[in-house]
Scaffold this motif. Structure first.
Motif, PDB file in Angstrom:
ATOM      1  N   PRO A  13       0.801  -1.234   0.000  1.00 13.45           N
ATOM      2  CA  PRO A  13       0.000   0.000   0.000  1.00 13.45           C
ATOM      3  C   PRO A  13       0.832   1.280   0.000  1.00 13.45           C
ATOM      4  N   SER A  14       1.943   1.324   0.752  1.00  9.53           N
ATOM      5  CA  SER A  14       2.740   2.557   0.790  1.00  9.53           C
ATOM      6  C   SER A  14       3.311   2.887  -0.589  1.00  9.53           C
ATOM      7  N   GLN A  15       3.550   1.858  -1.402  1.00  8.55           N
ATOM      8  CA  GLN A  15       4.050   2.064  -2.773  1.00  8.55           C
ATOM      9  C   GLN A  15       2.911   2.393  -3.726  1.00  8.55           C
ATOM     10  N   ARG A 342       3.733   6.486   4.795  1.00  8.70           N
ATOM     11  CA  ARG A 342       2.850   5.647   5.597  1.00  8.70           C
ATOM     12  C   ARG A 342       2.132   4.624   4.739  1.00  8.70           C
ATOM     13  N   SER A 343       1.577   3.621   5.423  1.00  8.86           N
ATOM     14  CA  SER A 343       0.936   2.506   4.726  1.00  8.86           C
ATOM     15  C   SER A 343      -0.576   2.640   4.734  1.00  8.86           C
ATOM     16  N   VAL A 344      -1.071   3.698   5.342  1.00 12.66           N
ATOM     17  CA  VAL A 344      -2.514   3.960   5.390  1.00 12.66           C
ATOM     18  C   VAL A 344      -2.728   5.431   5.038  1.00 12.66           C
ATOM     19  N   PRO A 345      -3.922   5.773   4.542  1.00 15.27           N
ATOM     20  CA  PRO A 345      -4.162   7.190   4.245  1.00 15.27           C
ATOM     21  C   PRO A 345      -4.357   8.033   5.501  1.00 15.27           C
ATOM     22  N   SER A 346      -4.655   7.393   6.634  1.00 12.83           N
ATOM     23  CA  SER A 346      -5.045   8.117   7.844  1.00 12.83           C
ATOM     24  C   SER A 346      -3.972   9.088   8.330  1.00 12.83           C
ATOM     25  N   ALA A 347      -4.383  10.323   8.575  1.00 10.04           N
ATOM     26  CA  ALA A 347      -3.509  11.315   9.195  1.00 10.04           C
ATOM     27  C   ALA A 347      -3.669  11.286  10.708  1.00 10.04           C
ATOM     28  N   VAL A 348      -4.804  10.765  11.169  1.00 12.16           N
ATOM     29  CA  VAL A 348      -5.115  10.773  12.598  1.00 12.16           C
ATOM     30  C   VAL A 348      -5.638   9.400  13.025  1.00 12.16           C
TER      31      VAL A 348
ATOM     32  N   PRO B  37      -5.028   1.804  -0.515  1.00 11.16           N
ATOM     33  CA  PRO B  37      -5.229   1.290  -1.876  1.00 11.16           C
ATOM     34  C   PRO B  37      -4.415   0.037  -2.150  1.00 11.16           C
ATOM     35  N   VAL B  38      -5.043  -0.955  -2.742  1.00 12.57           N
ATOM     36  CA  VAL B  38      -4.342  -2.154  -3.205  1.00 12.57           C
ATOM     37  C   VAL B  38      -4.785  -2.421  -4.633  1.00 12.57           C
ATOM     38  N   GLU B  39      -3.831  -2.814  -5.451  1.00 13.85           N
ATOM     39  CA  GLU B  39      -4.163  -3.312  -6.788  1.00 13.85           C
ATOM     40  C   GLU B  39      -3.466  -4.645  -6.937  1.00 13.85           C
ATOM     41  N   THR B  40      -4.216  -5.667  -7.316  1.00 18.09           N
ATOM     42  CA  THR B  40      -3.586  -6.973  -7.528  1.00 18.09           C
ATOM     43  C   THR B  40      -3.466  -7.231  -9.020  1.00 18.09           C
ATOM     44  N   ARG B  41      -2.566  -8.134  -9.364  1.00 18.94           N
ATOM     45  CA  ARG B  41      -2.412  -8.550 -10.771  1.00 18.94           C
ATOM     46  C   ARG B  41      -3.741  -9.106 -11.289  1.00 18.94           C
ATOM     47  N   ALA B  42      -3.934  -9.035 -12.615  1.00 25.06           N
ATOM     48  CA  ALA B  42      -5.184  -9.512 -13.214  1.00 25.06           C
ATOM     49  C   ALA B  42      -5.262 -11.033 -13.248  1.00 25.06           C
TER      50      ALA B  42
END
Lengths: 452, 452
Positions: A13-15, A342-348, B37-42
């Motif tokens: 997710p962070s990527q 970060r690995s989540v969108p959460s700021a708080v 957000p997660v995207e997995t391969r098709a």
């Protein structure tokens, strides 16, 4: 970065945040220039995919698991680029489109290649093209170069990028001026300058393309010319070759280079070795190198087609360029050049004093979200130390402690430990903490990844 | 709307803008609630796709066109939903993820079904799931319902949506309280209430599920209960059946309904006929109807799995819901319920007085774009009447006429013909004209599609 299936990279997710920021910025820039969004189906009839003979063995063929012989299904394959499907889309919808038609398309494509760095079986491309009906003036070549250069320049967390431009008419006109018989063989030889030393290319030019030693030298001298301005024109003239097609190519290339003046964040240069040997371009050609990643080859390529599509009566000329999003980003993730904060969108994270406080904590979170602040509530009423570590592991910068017994709420920046009273109906985080950021070792400082 | 290949719908740019606005709003809402957000391969290995036996014949199998026998490639197929690949992703990356893990995933999926309205071979889904390690408290069921309800409520240009919630424990507990032997047969029968009249379902309950006439009546009476508040609880009690599992189901369902109170733009209701007969849910279940499009069935479904994934040692329970973006939007496009105001992002067309003025016009466009105003320059220096019609055909609201001989620039709103002097360094369009808008015949008025 994981790839439990070779050639099919998947992001953490962070990527994925970083990839989405790249795509958002590209989209923003493309729309700012009037490019309309198109998405085509992933599958095309096999016969239209195989028309370009070069890459037939790379196509993934689709079959329904229990397809019966009498289904009458046409053979389908997954598209291997976004140009073939776009050309088909233009023909399918010509009656509904206005020309010149500008479109961007950001989608996955699939190729059954042997996986290696920079070569994947599934990857995302971002294409822009302008297509005309019957005619497409050369100022659209300038436009395509400028739009992609601005888009790349906006990706300021990437290693330096060089957009290299050339023109087929220039090389072909030069060959015709020399009286060279086999121009395609010259293009193929020059195209190898990337991979083999000039003396090998000179040999190829003599033996495969049938050039005299003197002509081979001239061609190599042409291919060595590069400049960030239009000074390449006089250097070509100095080689003493002339032909009307050469002049046309020089004019078109000079227009592209002049049109890209003043774009920041990316260098745009005339590079006369760029040939795009195997592709069917007829004028402007583009390639792009990422500094420090030369082995990847070009990460963004394209050019002018005199016939992007045709239905037999009408011809649709086009000019376009395709950015390999996965090809560019995945090596940067693998080498930790780019990481996310970060690995989540959460700021708080709203801490939970006890399980009975969940409703109260949800109201704090709703109040923050109403002002666009991504917020989550702690999953369980553990000791506060554990809840803070929960935030730390995810990279959430702020923990919100709801007040008890009429005390005001308290807010902690867990990076500094700084604590202060806070009001959920008015507090705002620093703008750079609102969304995950991109950390680039290019400058080893956090660079905001917010879309303007 | 075109579909030159049956079951693979493709959108025109004016429609794709709407789809992108829907996806942007969903993403905004999901991230606001801390979903990553997660995207997995098709592609997934065929054996993992076929584990769910029900739909094996819908899978598209992949084969490389010139695959050799000794390639050692595992058999691959295109994913038919986003749950199977997500479960695999969780197992692949368990060491890198923090639990409870919230993710959203908006991607294409493929099924080799017979195409019909609302059933496509390629379509986009938007999924949210929360997955825990070993345990996942029921307040996450409330959270999933609330987040999707808020997301749907934000799509204010859609026909009214009803999110219907039930709980498997409630139905199963009711059956156990009655002493019914074959609970799955009851679920399957109740699931058919959508398609066949109640007396046929009563027959199914008696003949297939082996219920007495009295028990069949009780089950039908249960299935008829629906309410937008928690009044369903006392109506269930009034049927005189009791069982601890029934109480648990009633409590969980009441928590979801209470947790969704006050969400605008969508109605959330307990509907005790919702059974999701064929799916492996173990608690909360969701379906969603779009008013006026009952034949589509549910456009947004999901529920609680006690075991979303397991590696043999650790079990990952999950709760999630999946919105059929294509399934919801394509019928609205086909019936012209939703149309876009323009086919290009451009808010302004800069008219071209003569070909020599292109550079000057480009500078006007750059100045407007620097303030975020999507702008294009006319393709050729036709008569102004033709350039205005060029803008009209694309739905571009403003045409900018660069002044000549020191005159100021002039701006025309081509919808009203109103003309006024304008300065490219400061002019801003009305905010509702900045981006394409969605026109919904639901209220026959333009509704801004800007995010948020």
């Amino acid at each position: 970065m994981t790839a439990s299936l070779s050639g099919f990279p998947e992001l953490l997710p962070s990527q994925r945040f970083i990839e989405l920021r790249v795509i958002d910025r590209l989209r923003y820039c493309f729309e700012l220039h009037g490019f309309a969004p198109v998405e085509t189906r992933a599958a095309e009839p096999l016969d239209s995919l195989l028309r370009k003979g070069e890459i037939d063995k790379e196509v993934y063929v689709l079959r329904r698991l229990h397809a019966a012989d009498d289904d009458g299904d046409v053979g389908l394959g997954l598209h291997f680029d976004l140009t073939v499907p776009f050309a088909r889309y233009v023909l399918d919808n010509a009656g509904h489109l206005e020309f010149p038609f500008r479109r961007y398309q950001i989608q996955k494509v699939w190729r059954g290649e042997r996986p290696q760095e920079g070569r994947y079986r599934e990857f995302t491309q971002a294409d822009i093209d302008i297509v005309g009906r019957d005619v497409l003036p050369v100022h659209h070549d300038v436009e395509i170069a400028r739009v992609m250069a601005e888009a790349l320049g906006g990706l300021n967390f990437l290693p330096p990028l060089r957009l290299q431009v050339n023109n087929r008419k220039l090389i072909e006109g030069f060959c015709l001026g020399l009286g060279v018989p086999d121009v395609p063989a010259v293009l193929r030889a020059i195209d190898r300058l990337d991979k083999v030393p000039p003396d090998i290319v000179a040999t190829l030019l003599r033996e495969d393309a049938g050039l005299t030693a003197e002509h081979a030298e001239k061609c190599l001298a042409l291919a060595e010319i590069r400049s960030g301005d239009t000074s390449f024109v006089s250097r070509v003239w100095a080689l003493g070759v002339s032909h009307p097609l050469l002049d046309e190519g020089l004019d078109e290339l000079a227009a592209v280079i002049e049109g890209c003046a003043g774009i920041s964040g990316v260098s745009v240069e005339a590079d006369l070795r760029i040939a795009r040997g195997l592709d069917y371009y007829t004028g402007t050609v583009f390639e792009t190198r990422m500094t420090g990643f030369d082995a990847l080859g070009s990460v963004c390529s394209g050019g002018r087609y005199d016939s992007l599509a045709t239905d037999g009566r009408t011809t649709y000329p086009g000019v376009g360029i395709s950015l390999g999003v996965t090809r560019m980003l995945v090596p940067l993730f693998q080498r930790h050049v780019l990481t996310g904060t970060r690995s989540v969108p959460s700021a708080v994270l709203v801490a939970l004093p006890s399980d009975d406080d969940r409703h109260r904590c949800d109201l704090v979170a709703q109040s923050l979200r109403a002002r666009g602040i991504p917020t989550e509530v702690a999953a369980s009423a553990q000791k506060y130390g554990k809840q803070i570590r929960y935030a730390e592991r995810r990279g959430i910068p702020f923990v919100w402690f709801p007040g008890t017994d009429g005390e005001p709420d308290e807010l902690t920046d867990i990076r500094t430990g700084a604590q202060s009273p806070a009001d959920a109906s008015s507090w705002l985080p620093p703008v750079e903490d609102l969304h995950p950021q991109v950390i680039s070792t290019k400058e080893s400082s956090a660079i905001s990844s917010d879309v303007p």
